[in-house]
Each structure stands twice: as C-alpha cells, then as structure tokens.
Design an enzyme around this catalytic site. Structure first.
Site, mmCIF file in Angstrom:
data_model
loop_
_atom_site.group_PDB
_atom_site.id
_atom_site.type_symbol
_atom_site.label_atom_id
_atom_site.label_comp_id
_atom_site.label_asym_id
_atom_site.label_seq_id
_atom_site.Cartn_x
_atom_site.Cartn_y
_atom_site.Cartn_z
ATOM 1 N N GLY A 1 0.819 -1.207 0.000
ATOM 2 C CA GLY A 1 0.000 0.000 0.000
ATOM 3 C C GLY A 1 0.851 1.255 0.000
ATOM 4 O O GLY A 1 1.854 1.329 0.708
ATOM 5 N N CYS B 1 -3.968 9.575 4.472
ATOM 6 C CA CYS B 1 -2.725 9.692 3.697
ATOM 7 C C CYS B 1 -2.946 10.516 2.433
ATOM 8 O O CYS B 1 -3.958 10.343 1.741
ATOM 9 C CB CYS B 1 -2.219 8.292 3.335
ATOM 10 S SG CYS B 1 -0.605 8.298 2.530
ATOM 11 N N ARG C 1 9.664 7.504 8.485
ATOM 12 C CA ARG C 1 8.851 6.732 7.540
ATOM 13 C C ARG C 1 8.840 7.375 6.161
ATOM 14 O O ARG C 1 8.774 6.699 5.144
ATOM 15 C CB ARG C 1 7.425 6.615 8.071
ATOM 16 C CG ARG C 1 6.568 5.655 7.274
ATOM 17 C CD ARG C 1 5.200 5.443 7.901
ATOM 18 N NE ARG C 1 4.599 4.210 7.432
ATOM 19 C CZ ARG C 1 3.945 4.088 6.300
ATOM 20 N NH1 ARG C 1 3.802 5.139 5.513
ATOM 21 N NH2 ARG C 1 3.441 2.930 5.916
#
Length: 550
Positions: free
Chosen positions: A346, A353, A464
């Site tokens: 994903g 997001c 991230r």
C-alpha cells in the site's frame, strides 16, 4: 371466449416467441456444454491495468457462488509471516493513534495481531511489548518475584506498573529460591501501613505442583483449587515457574487468541525504522520478547531497508521480519531477495494519507494487492493489504486479491482500545483524534526523542517518509477525527462474522480456498460503473439509520 389471464399456455404472454423451451432438468448440462466461459471476469482480466486502469476496492464486486455450508463452518486461519499464522486475518496499523499495548493485546486475544507504533522512545515501546507478552502465559518462566524485605507500598507500585497484583515471595527475591508465600491484591488492598513488609500480609497456605507437571495437569490442579496462582516448585521447594488462574480464564473466553505454541504468550509485533538508531531500539524490543518486527517505511524498496532486513536476519534469525511498503513486483522482489518473511502492500491509499496527491507516487490499492501478492506467493511470502479498508467488503476484496491479512488504521482508531481520549465534535458526536503518520502533527511530535533536540531525528513520521534531515517538512498525511466505534471486543467479532458470511456467499470455506479459486478463475468478478456503485449503496430513502451490528 377463454380467459387467458393467469394461464401462460393459453395466452400470448410467452417468455420468448417462436422458441422451443428446454426441459428444466437439463439446465446444469446446458450450462456446462453451451456456456464454457464462466459468467463475469477472472481476476487477471479484471486487474489488467492496460485495459481497465488502476482499480480500487470500490471499482468491482465478487460474484456469488454456491452455498453448501453454514457461515460458522468458514475457517479464517491465515499466515501473517512465513512461520507465524493467525486465526483471523486482521492486523492493526502501527500508528500512534491506533496501536499501543491495549490494542495489541485485544487484537491478539481476538485472533488477529496488533503492531505497536514507534513514535515514542525505545524504552516506552519496549515496555508496551513487555505488557503484551506478560498479559497471557502458559507457564510463567520469568515471574515478578518479591523478597521478604519488599514493602506493601512497593508491591502496590508493582501492581500499577504491571497491571496484576499476584506475586510469589521467595527467600532471596529471585526465581529458583525457596518459596515462602504469595502476595495478592486482596492482601494489600486495604492494608494501612505501606512500610510493613509483605511477609506480614502474604498468604502462606499455598497449593503447589512439582516440577515436571504438564500444562494440562497444572491447569487441572489450578481449576480445582480456589487459588489465583499455582507455583511450580522443585524437590527442594524452590520456585521454578508460575501458573495463573486469569490465564486459564482467558483461554476459555478467547479461544481464537494468537499465541505462541510453546510459551502460550500472546504474539506481539512492533514497528521500527531503518536508521542506525533503530538497531539499538530493536535490541530493546527483542529483549522484551518481540516476535515480529515490521519495517515501517512509505517506500520499502530502498538500500536502507534492504540492509536492515539482512542485518536482522543475520543477528536475530528467530525474529520474523515484515518489509514494505510496496506496490509493484519490482519493489517486492528486492525485499523478498533480501529475506523478508512478509510484505506490507500500500502507498497512499490510507484514509489519512495524501502521498498520492502530494508526491504523485503510489498505486490504487486493488491493483497493488493483486500484482504484488500473486508474485510474492510464488516464494511463500505472505502479504498484508495495508490501507483503503473502510468496511467488511473491502476486507474481503483485499483477501480475495491475494493478501493473507489486511491492516486497518482509521477503521480501528475510534475504538476504546486505541490511544488518546474521546471528545465531542462540533456536531455533538463522540469522536477520537486520528492522524496519518505523515501529518505535520505526527512528524513534529517530540515523544520519540523524549522531548530533546533529537526529537525530529528520532520521530517515526519523519523516518517513515525519509524527512529526518529536511529543514521544511512536507506533509504526506492529515490530522482529523473518527467516530466512536465502541470496543474492539465487539467490533472485531462483527468483522469476523461479516467475513464468514461473505465467504459463504462466494462459496468458499476458507481463505486458502478463496485465493486458489481466484487463481484458478473459479471465483469471478465484475467491474462497477459509477451508477453501479450508487445502486449498491443506500439510495431512494428519505432518511435511514445504518446500524452495522447488534
């Protein structure tokens, strides 16, 4: 003049004109002989990007099959890594508004898995892992042991720290020392003097079992006694291990619980980044009992993650590693070759997001899941469909396209077990805060760096999205709120029941049978137009109440 109303044989209201009708008993034979092409589309045709573009879960439906069994007969066992399987294919996301120890514990009890976020200090994350691992046990091989000098006040503090209040007391305050008593919550609850030693209030009338007793035998002894704990002692009366009545009750109440076969402890997963400091963090997590580590990155096909995978597999061969995130076969191949035990699929499909909007990079989730999971399956690597899950139907579609489990963030963020507090929205509804890990709020959170000057460097959000060194942060997520969903102890069973009924409609009794049916072309699909999507939702009503379960 004959009456033709109600009599097709005498009237002119035939189904087809000038057509000889076939015997109804030959319907199945005619279907097999004259309709070799099954109704609908196979998955490969459906997900052909050259023809249909990139599809999301809402763009298609699964066609029904034949029901020859009850929904309760559907088995949802599925692998989450090469070595570890779950009783239900549900995983909670490693987001700081979704999964801490409470969510991880309850997801594991209900047959799924919770992945503890890393937007906190390494010490705090390791403490959460310890809480999950200590929540349920078979034989407790490393119990918290008190010495005769421990005070009642210290025992109360230990209860607050660990969440339980039954502790064995030994001569030296260590395991494999002579057992002298057990202190319980009832012993200290109303004791007035906190400075008194625990020996003044502890229970000495103990029921014990000898070393070598099997878990089944020990459970039988414990169930017959009225005690809360069963100490296991050697021939000299030294404490070897401990068994808890609360664990016996948890076995009865949570038969699907995700547990390790040897220790009977709940399976625990946690996320880390791919920076050098994360190797130190990982050591703390392993020491706390971690079973699965998830490498948390929006784009997993990087030299940083590949090197981290190789490092972990070499140093911690018993630790399972899930890599990601990926959305293409090329990305997946790099991580599979590095040695991952699972993949997370994903990019930009999560409800909070905005990676696809801001970065113009990503892929629609249905296309991602099908292309990556069918490739990874050839190497025995299970995949997690991460993002875009809004309802039970999306869970089913992700699993049908090849994912072995689905990961949920926003769907679980409003539950009682997620971190954070409830508040009332402007509309008067009960809501909870929820944010993407790429949001400015998450990337500026200072908990990961303990509030120090390295907070940005150690932040899970900046790591991230590879933003640790940026002078200006570019958001790839948003902050918001989600409606209250109650406890996961009710919501997750609803998801499980919905899954079972969906597989019943499709005509498959297990997830492996569903995936194999899709690959063989037996499970069929249909594209949905915009009008079809509108038709498939509630329409034509003046008002309605959408209650999902009771």
């Amino acid at each position: 003049m004959p009456l033709t109303n109600g009599d097709v044989c005498l009237g002119s209201a035939h189904l087809l004109s000038a057509t000889e009708l076939l015997k109804f008993t030959t319907a199945l034979d005619i279907l097999e002989k004259e309709y070799p092409q099954r109704d609908g589309l196979d998955a490969k045709t459906l997900l052909d990007s050259h023809t249909n573009g990139g599809l999301t879960y809402n763009d298609f439906l699964i066609l029904p099959g034949y029901i020859g069994f009850s929904a309760s007969d559907v088995i949802l066992d599925t692998p989450v890594t090469k070595r570890i399987s779950l009783k239900t294919p549900l995983v909670s996301s490693p987001m700081d508004t979704v999964t801490e120890h409470s969510m991880a514990i309850h997801m594991a009890l209900l047959g799924g898995l919770g992945v503890i976020h890393h937007n906190c200090s390494a010490e705090d994350q390791a403490e959460m892992v310890r809480k999950v691992k200590r929540f349920e046990n078979g034989f407790i091989l490393d119990p918290v042991v008190l010495s005769p000098k421990t005070t009642v006040g210290e025992a109360k503090l230990l209860k607050e720290k660990w969440g339980f209040g039954g502790f064995p007391v030994t001569e030296n305050g260590t395991l494999r020392s002579k057992l002298v008593g057990i202190i319980t919550t009832r012993d200290i609850q109303f004791h007035p003097n906190l400075e008194d030693p625990v020996t003044s209030v502890m229970s000495t009338d103990l029921v014990t079992a000898p070393s070598g007793t099997t878990l089944t035998e020990a459970n039988a002894v414990l169930s017959k006694s009225k005690k809360g704990k069963l100490p296991i002692v050697d021939s000299n009366g030294h404490l070897v291990s401990l068994l808890s009545r609360s664990d016996l009750m948890k076995n009865l109440h949570y038969p699907l619980a995700s547990k390790l076969p040897h220790s009977k402890q709940l399976i625990c997963a946690a996320a880390i980044g791919t920076r050098p400091d994360d190797k130190v963090r990982l050591q703390s997590l392993v020491d706390a009992g971690l079973d699965i580590v998830v490498l948390d990155s929006s784009q997993g096909n990087s030299i940083f993650q590949i090197e981290m995978v190789k490092f972990i597999k070499e140093k911690y061969p018993e630790l399972d590693v899930i890599g990601g995130n990926v959305v293409t076969r090329e990305q997946a191949a790099s991580l599979i070759a590095a040695g991952v035990d699972g993949l997370r699929i994903g990019m930009g499909s999560g409800s909070a997001c905005i990676t696809q909007e801001v970065m113009a990079v990503g892929r629609p989730q249905a296309a991602s899941v099908f292309n990556v999971s069918t490739f990874a399956a050839r190497f025995g690597v299970p995949c997690i469909a991460d993002g875009g899950i809004q309802n039970v139907g999306h869970v089913v579609k992700g699993l049908a396209l090849g994912a072995s489990t689905v990961m949920m963030g926003g769907l679980l963020a409003g539950t009682t077990e997620s971190p954070g507090n409830y508040f009332v929205s402007r509309e008067g509804q009960l809501v909870k805060a929820y944010r993407g890990m790429g949001s400015i709020d998450a990337m500026e959170d200072k908990k990961a760096g303990s509030g120090g000057k390295n907070a940005k460097k150690n932040n899970a959000g900046t790591a991230r999205y590879f933003s640790e060194g940026d002078r200006l942060l570019v958001a790839q997520g948003v902050s918001g709120s989600v409606l209250d969903r109650g406890s996961v102890t009710k919501f997750v069973p609803y998801l499980i029941a919905g899954l079972q009924h969906s597989l019943q409609d499709i005509g498959t009794k297990s997830l492996p049978e569903l995936r194999q049916g899709v690959l063989d072309g037996k499970v069929r699909f249909e594209l949905r137009t915009v009008s079809a999507q509108a038709e498939g939702n509630v329409h034509g009503l003046h008002s309605f109440d959408k209650k999902l379960y009771s």
